[in-house]
Design a protein around this motif. Structure first.
Motif, PDB file in Angstrom:
ATOM      1  N   PHE A  65       0.833  -1.197   0.000  1.00 37.86           N
ATOM      2  CA  PHE A  65       0.000   0.000   0.000  1.00 37.86           C
ATOM      3  C   PHE A  65       0.873   1.254   0.000  1.00 37.86           C
ATOM      4  O   PHE A  65       1.846   1.328   0.751  1.00 37.86           O
ATOM      5  CB  PHE A  65      -0.910   0.032   1.232  1.00 37.86           C
ATOM      6  CG  PHE A  65      -2.044  -0.953   1.187  1.00 37.86           C
ATOM      7  CD1 PHE A  65      -3.239  -0.634   0.546  1.00 37.86           C
ATOM      8  CD2 PHE A  65      -1.920  -2.194   1.786  1.00 37.86           C
ATOM      9  CE1 PHE A  65      -4.288  -1.540   0.501  1.00 37.86           C
ATOM     10  CE2 PHE A  65      -2.959  -3.111   1.751  1.00 37.86           C
ATOM     11  CZ  PHE A  65      -4.151  -2.779   1.106  1.00 37.86           C
ATOM     12  N   PRO A  97       1.665   5.238   0.911  1.00 39.85           N
ATOM     13  CA  PRO A  97       1.284   6.078   2.055  1.00 39.85           C
ATOM     14  C   PRO A  97      -0.041   6.781   1.797  1.00 39.85           C
ATOM     15  O   PRO A  97      -0.381   7.100   0.643  1.00 39.85           O
ATOM     16  CB  PRO A  97       2.438   7.087   2.136  1.00 39.85           C
ATOM     17  CG  PRO A  97       3.596   6.402   1.477  1.00 39.85           C
ATOM     18  CD  PRO A  97       3.003   5.575   0.382  1.00 39.85           C
ATOM     19  N   ARG A  98      -0.777   7.043   2.859  1.00 42.94           N
ATOM     20  CA  ARG A  98      -2.087   7.685   2.710  1.00 42.94           C
ATOM     21  C   ARG A  98      -1.983   9.169   2.355  1.00 42.94           C
ATOM     22  O   ARG A  98      -2.811   9.704   1.615  1.00 42.94           O
ATOM     23  CB  ARG A  98      -2.897   7.527   3.999  1.00 42.94           C
ATOM     24  CG  ARG A  98      -3.400   6.099   4.228  1.00 42.94           C
ATOM     25  CD  ARG A  98      -4.136   5.988   5.549  1.00 42.94           C
ATOM     26  NE  ARG A  98      -4.691   4.650   5.750  1.00 42.94           N
ATOM     27  CZ  ARG A  98      -5.899   4.276   5.374  1.00 42.94           C
ATOM     28  NH1 ARG A  98      -6.701   5.151   4.768  1.00 42.94           N
ATOM     29  NH2 ARG A  98      -6.332   3.052   5.594  1.00 42.94           N
ATOM     30  N   LYS A  99      -0.966   9.856   2.896  1.00 41.92           N
ATOM     31  CA  LYS A  99      -0.838  11.292   2.650  1.00 41.92           C
ATOM     32  C   LYS A  99      -0.377  11.545   1.231  1.00 41.92           C
ATOM     33  O   LYS A  99       0.509  10.870   0.715  1.00 41.92           O
ATOM     34  CB  LYS A  99       0.129  11.909   3.651  1.00 41.92           C
ATOM     35  CG  LYS A  99      -0.378  11.874   5.092  1.00 41.92           C
ATOM     36  CD  LYS A  99       0.593  12.572   6.034  1.00 41.92           C
ATOM     37  CE  LYS A  99       0.062  12.571   7.459  1.00 41.92           C
ATOM     38  NZ  LYS A  99       1.004  13.231   8.403  1.00 41.92           N
ATOM     39  N   ASP A 100      -0.977  12.565   0.606  1.00 46.32           N
ATOM     40  CA  ASP A 100      -0.724  12.845  -0.799  1.00 46.32           C
ATOM     41  C   ASP A 100       0.760  13.066  -1.085  1.00 46.32           C
ATOM     42  O   ASP A 100       1.321  12.469  -2.002  1.00 46.32           O
ATOM     43  CB  ASP A 100      -1.535  14.071  -1.238  1.00 46.32           C
ATOM     44  CG  ASP A 100      -1.310  14.419  -2.701  1.00 46.32           C
ATOM     45  OD1 ASP A 100      -1.709  13.625  -3.570  1.00 46.32           O
ATOM     46  OD2 ASP A 100      -0.720  15.483  -2.965  1.00 46.32           O
ATOM     47  N   ALA A 119       2.791   9.867  -0.753  1.00 44.98           N
ATOM     48  CA  ALA A 119       2.486   8.936  -1.843  1.00 44.98           C
ATOM     49  C   ALA A 119       3.178   9.373  -3.136  1.00 44.98           C
ATOM     50  O   ALA A 119       3.741   8.553  -3.864  1.00 44.98           O
ATOM     51  CB  ALA A 119       0.981   8.848  -2.059  1.00 44.98           C
ATOM     52  N   GLU A 176      -4.321  -1.596  -3.141  1.00 42.05           N
ATOM     53  CA  GLU A 176      -5.020  -0.330  -2.942  1.00 42.05           C
ATOM     54  C   GLU A 176      -6.471  -0.579  -2.570  1.00 42.05           C
ATOM     55  O   GLU A 176      -7.049  -1.604  -2.950  1.00 42.05           O
ATOM     56  CB  GLU A 176      -4.927   0.537  -4.205  1.00 42.05           C
ATOM     57  CG  GLU A 176      -5.372   1.967  -4.016  1.00 42.05           C
ATOM     58  CD  GLU A 176      -4.727   2.659  -2.824  1.00 42.05           C
ATOM     59  OE1 GLU A 176      -5.195   2.418  -1.681  1.00 42.05           O
ATOM     60  OE2 GLU A 176      -3.758   3.407  -3.021  1.00 42.05           O
ATOM     61  N   SER A 177      -7.035   0.355  -1.831  1.00 42.20           N
ATOM     62  CA  SER A 177      -8.445   0.251  -1.476  1.00 42.20           C
ATOM     63  C   SER A 177      -9.279   0.780  -2.634  1.00 42.20           C
ATOM     64  O   SER A 177      -8.821   1.637  -3.399  1.00 42.20           O
ATOM     65  CB  SER A 177      -8.739   1.065  -0.211  1.00 42.20           C
ATOM     66  OG  SER A 177      -8.795   2.444  -0.517  1.00 42.20           O
ATOM     67  N   LYS A 200     -11.700   2.791  -2.601  1.00 39.96           N
ATOM     68  CA  LYS A 200     -11.996   4.218  -2.426  1.00 39.96           C
ATOM     69  C   LYS A 200     -10.859   5.108  -2.920  1.00 39.96           C
ATOM     70  O   LYS A 200     -11.095   6.232  -3.367  1.00 39.96           O
ATOM     71  CB  LYS A 200     -12.297   4.518  -0.961  1.00 39.96           C
ATOM     72  CG  LYS A 200     -13.588   3.905  -0.457  1.00 39.96           C
ATOM     73  CD  LYS A 200     -13.842   4.285   0.996  1.00 39.96           C
ATOM     74  CE  LYS A 200     -15.151   3.688   1.504  1.00 39.96           C
ATOM     75  NZ  LYS A 200     -15.399   4.031   2.921  1.00 39.96           N
ATOM     76  N   ARG A 201      -9.636   4.629  -2.816  1.00 39.96           N
ATOM     77  CA  ARG A 201      -8.480   5.457  -3.194  1.00 39.96           C
ATOM     78  C   ARG A 201      -7.920   5.103  -4.573  1.00 39.96           C
ATOM     79  O   ARG A 201      -6.966   5.738  -5.035  1.00 39.96           O
ATOM     80  CB  ARG A 201      -7.371   5.312  -2.150  1.00 39.96           C
ATOM     81  CG  ARG A 201      -7.717   5.876  -0.788  1.00 39.96           C
ATOM     82  CD  ARG A 201      -6.468   5.998   0.099  1.00 39.96           C
ATOM     83  NE  ARG A 201      -5.831   4.710   0.315  1.00 39.96           N
ATOM     84  CZ  ARG A 201      -6.099   3.901   1.326  1.00 39.96           C
ATOM     85  NH1 ARG A 201      -7.028   4.243   2.205  1.00 39.96           N
ATOM     86  NH2 ARG A 201      -5.470   2.751   1.467  1.00 39.96           N
ATOM     87  N   GLU A 233      -7.727   7.947  -7.388  1.00 37.92           N
ATOM     88  CA  GLU A 233      -6.746   8.972  -7.037  1.00 37.92           C
ATOM     89  C   GLU A 233      -5.321   8.433  -7.164  1.00 37.92           C
ATOM     90  O   GLU A 233      -4.416   9.139  -7.638  1.00 37.92           O
ATOM     91  CB  GLU A 233      -7.003   9.458  -5.613  1.00 37.92           C
ATOM     92  CG  GLU A 233      -6.130  10.621  -5.188  1.00 37.92           C
ATOM     93  CD  GLU A 233      -6.480  11.110  -3.792  1.00 37.92           C
ATOM     94  OE1 GLU A 233      -6.225  12.287  -3.493  1.00 37.92           O
ATOM     95  OE2 GLU A 233      -7.011  10.304  -2.995  1.00 37.92           O
ATOM     96  N   THR A 234      -5.123   7.197  -6.764  1.00 37.33           N
ATOM     97  CA  THR A 234      -3.794   6.591  -6.875  1.00 37.33           C
ATOM     98  C   THR A 234      -3.381   6.452  -8.336  1.00 37.33           C
ATOM     99  O   THR A 234      -2.225   6.718  -8.695  1.00 37.33           O
ATOM    100  CB  THR A 234      -3.779   5.217  -6.186  1.00 37.33           C
ATOM    101  OG1 THR A 234      -3.905   5.412  -4.771  1.00 37.33           O
ATOM    102  CG2 THR A 234      -2.487   4.469  -6.469  1.00 37.33           C
TER     103      THR A 234
END
Length: 285
Positions: A145, A147-150, A153, A171-172, A174-175, A178-179
């Motif tokens: 995965f 990192p969550r922070k933009d 990442a 990856e989830s 939901k993200r 965006e990823t």
């Protein structure tokens, strides 16, 4: 000819892979281990019991929840059990423990204390996705995965932009969109990639295309478990084109040979070829 199923090792910690979607993928050894273990450490005990019910097996040992929030405290307890001769089984919700799942601290504790660690191999979302992706599989990296922070990442992806290996990410849903947008920015919109959704399940789906294609395909959102496979960098293979990168590292104080090796790892070129190209540049002024 039928073979006897190997019994679970006493006095050892055993990591067992669980199905990533289809219960029928559970191995005979895993099913036997559920019935033999003295202690079963599961990421989610309710999910494990549900899986055991589908497999028509009743765990005989004690169940213990093992997740990110309590693993540090419970690692010693589990290794203590193995040291006393117990058969300790570690399972995650799907796939192999320690691979983006709990279990690493238990294994480290066992290794430090000289307690045997073994595994019951099985399903892996990362390898299943790589196998069906159609992208090169001779060299690959598992990135898990992001990192969550933009900002974090984006920095992680920028560091991988010139990695020649095929890359595997979790990856989830939901993200995911965006990823993929971040990947298109870091790797370029034309980089080939594959999104694998719900592998081994009824609604399995594999989306192939460029990162730009996949950004568009996921604009309305997706559901399910996601694995993303991205092609490695296929830039120029001429060592002369990477001399500046080697010299920049050397200017920062790195030994020239070490700088060439560092750039070679990032580009997939041979260290000696890069080193020779740098010397040729210097000789030519």
């Amino acid at each position: 000819m039928a073979h006897d199923i190997r019994a679970l090792d006493p006095g050892a910690v055993t990591l067992a892979a669980t199905p990533i979607g289809d219960s029928a993928d559970a191995s005979a050894r895993f099913i036997a281990a559920l019935a033999q273990a003295d202690v079963i450490a599961a990421e989610d005990t309710r999910r494990l019991l549900a899986l055991a019910s589908r497999l028509d097996v009743t765990p005989s040992g004690r169940l213990l929840a093992l997740h990110d929030h309590n693993e540090a405290d419970r690692a010693s307890r589990l290794v203590d059990e193995a040291e006393r001769g117990g058969r300790v089984l570690l399972v995650s919700d799907a796939g192999m423990p320690t691979v983006s799942d709990p279990g690493y601290r238990v294994v480290r504790e066992a290794v430090v204390r000289g307690v045997p660690v073994t595994s019951i191999p099985g399903p892996s979302a990362a390898l299943a996705a790589l196998a069906v992706s159609g992208l090169p599989s001779d060299r690959f990296s598992f990135e898990g995965f992001l990192p969550r922070k933009d900002g974090e990442a984006r920095r992680a992806l920028d560091a991988l932009a010139r990695d020649p290996r095929t890359m595997i990410f979790f990856e989830s849903p939901k993200r995911l969109h965006e990823t993929l947008e971040r990947m298109a920015g870091a790797f370029g919109p034309d980089r080939r990639a594959v999104v694998c959704r719900e592998l081994t399940k009824t609604h399995e789906e594999v989306l192939r295309g460029t990162l730009a294609d996949l950004v568009a395909a996921t604009a309305d959102g997706v559901l399910g478990e996601i694995t993303v496979v991205v092609a490695g960098w296929r830039g120029t293979r001429d060592p002369a084109d990477h001399v500046d990168a080697v010299l920049a590292l050397a200017d920062e104080g790195m030994r020239l040979k070490d700088a060439a090796a560092d750039v070679a790892r990032a580009t997939g070129l041979r260290t000696n070829d890069l080193y020779a190209a740098v010397l040729a540049r210097r000789a030519g002024g």
